[in-house]
Enzyme design. Structure first.
Site, mmCIF file in Angstrom:
data_model
loop_
_atom_site.group_PDB
_atom_site.id
_atom_site.type_symbol
_atom_site.label_atom_id
_atom_site.label_comp_id
_atom_site.label_asym_id
_atom_site.label_seq_id
_atom_site.Cartn_x
_atom_site.Cartn_y
_atom_site.Cartn_z
ATOM 1 N N ASP A 183 0.861 -1.181 0.000
ATOM 2 C CA ASP A 183 0.000 0.000 0.000
ATOM 3 C C ASP A 183 0.895 1.228 0.000
ATOM 4 O OD1 ASP A 183 -2.717 1.321 0.409
ATOM 5 O OD2 ASP A 183 -1.593 2.108 2.130
ATOM 6 N N GLU A 267 -1.716 -1.419 -5.913
ATOM 7 C CA GLU A 267 -2.855 -0.738 -6.505
ATOM 8 C C GLU A 267 -2.480 -0.063 -7.821
ATOM 9 O OE1 GLU A 267 -5.931 0.895 -3.263
ATOM 10 O OE2 GLU A 267 -3.880 1.594 -2.936
ATOM 11 N N ASP A 354 -2.839 1.407 6.956
ATOM 12 C CA ASP A 354 -2.049 1.062 5.781
ATOM 13 C C ASP A 354 -1.689 -0.413 5.759
ATOM 14 O OD1 ASP A 354 -2.204 3.708 5.044
ATOM 15 O OD2 ASP A 354 -0.251 4.240 5.879
#
Length: 392
Positions: A183, A267, A354
């Site tokens: 992340d 991501e 996170d």
């Protein structure tokens, strides 16, 4: 596999003048070729790099005799570069991709550089031989052992560099099968599902005061004066130092991750959209998340690994990684995730937001490739075997 080693040069003042002339020649030839290409294309002709090069050589000795003062590569390579640029542009148009059309190069805004093919230079002990210039000292020797394909001489601030490209054999060891989720963000550059954290160094933010002072000093100087040129060079040096510090952090982080893990979930961020945020655009630019993803992808692929991009709309920060309960009202200021599902093992347990997001990204990435049992709970090189993770 092609690798490039960027080495700082230590040229004399006369050698700096030669490099500047060669870079200026390359820029002039590029602009001439681009203007001629546009003219012929608008006239209905089909220009090519080889045709333009032949046309330029026919008038070169009469109209541009000063181009012979430097290596011939400075006037030959821009035609090939322009041909590749237009090829990429037209292919992008056919595929519906947004590829920029080649533009004219400015003396003030474009980077000064020129290219040498592998038979036009020679490498020695801490030095490089350039045609019509001679030996130029280098700060270090070439690190890689392989076939040298070329070198591009570039200027950054007041320094000259040689980016030497080397063709290496594709030698890969046993591929790593450990999987990890990442992340990325602003408060922490990267948080791994194993618990590892890499802080955002915010190089621009740390040097912003000094940079503002240097810019004020620059704009107070009289245009065209020597003091203004000194101030401009100081600003350029500061920008280059900030870039070097940021690149150092990104390379160390991505190399560490690529060496430890073979399957990486991350991501697929909308970086252009993030940069449109007026409040956070400078912070996102300072973090260089796009370059982080690019370096990580290339290094993992070189080591035989795989990078799985999770959809940008996947609610990794809103969902509990154990039971899947969603916290719909989560805000950016909420740095702790607390699951409210009474039947969850993490009910009312404070989790780092996170870290929880990284675990969700890992599970989603493994689910996309059907390897849900490849998650690890330890830290990179400390893991000797694949440890299954309970998905709840």
């Amino acid at each position: 596999m092609i690798k490039a080693h960027k080495i700082r040069l230590n040229p004399t003042q006369e050698q700096k003048v030669y490099c500047a002339k060669a870079a200026g020649t390359a820029r002039f030839v590029w602009n001439w070729a681009l203007a001629e290409w546009n003219r012929q294309y608008e006239a209905g002709e089909k220009p090519t790099a080889l045709k333009l090069k032949k046309q330029f050589n026919e008038i070169r000795r009469e109209q541009f005799p000063w181009t012979w003062d430097v290596t011939k590569n400075a006037s030959d390579q821009p035609f090939l570069d322009l041909g590749k640029a237009f090829t990429a542009f037209f292919e992008g148009v056919k595929k519906g991709k947004r590829v920029g059309r080649p533009k004219f190069k400015s003396k003030k805004r474009s980077r000064s550089s020129f290219y040498l093919v592998n038979d036009q230079f020679e490498l020695g002990d801490h030095r490089i031989w350039i045609p019509k210039l001679g030996w130029v000292n280098m700060a270090e020797n070439l690190r890689f052992k392989g076939k040298v394909t070329g070198v591009r001489i570039t200027r950054a601030a007041d320094w000259w560099f040689a980016s030497i490209t080397v063709e290496l054999p594709d030698i890969q060891g046993a591929p790593r099968t450990l999987a990890v989720g990442i992340d990325v963000g602003l408060s922490r550059l990267a948080t791994l599902s194993t618990g590892e954290e890499y802080e955002n160094q915010a190089c621009l933010k740390m040097a912003l005061l000094k940079l503002r002072q240097a810019n004020k000093r620059l704009h107070r100087r009289v245009k065209g004066s020597k003091n203004r040129e000194k101030a401009r060079r100081q600003v350029a040096r500061l920008h280059y130092q900030i870039t070097c510090m940021r690149d150092d952090v990104l390379h160390k982080v991505t190399t560490r991750i690529a060496d430890c893990y073979g399957i990486i979930g991350i991501e697929n961020l909308n970086l252009k959209g993030l940069l449109k945020n007026r409040c956070l655009s400078r912070s996102f630019s300072d973090a260089a998340l796009g370059k982080l993803l690019t370096l990580l992808t290339s290094k993992v692929q070189q080591r035989g690994g795989k990078v799985i991009k999770v959809d940008r709309f996947f609610p990794s920060s809103k969902m509990c990684h154990v039971c899947g309960w969603k916290w719909e009202t989560v805000d950016l200021s909420d740095r702790v995730f607390i699951c409210q599902n009474p039947i969850c093992a993490y009910h009312n347990v404070a989790q780092d937001r996170d870290h929880n997001a990284a675990l969700n990204i890992l599970l989603e990435a493994l689910g996309l490739i059907g390897l849900i049992d490849q998650a690890v709970s330890g830290i990179g090189s400390d893991e000797d075997t694949n440890l299954p993770m309970d998905a709840g």
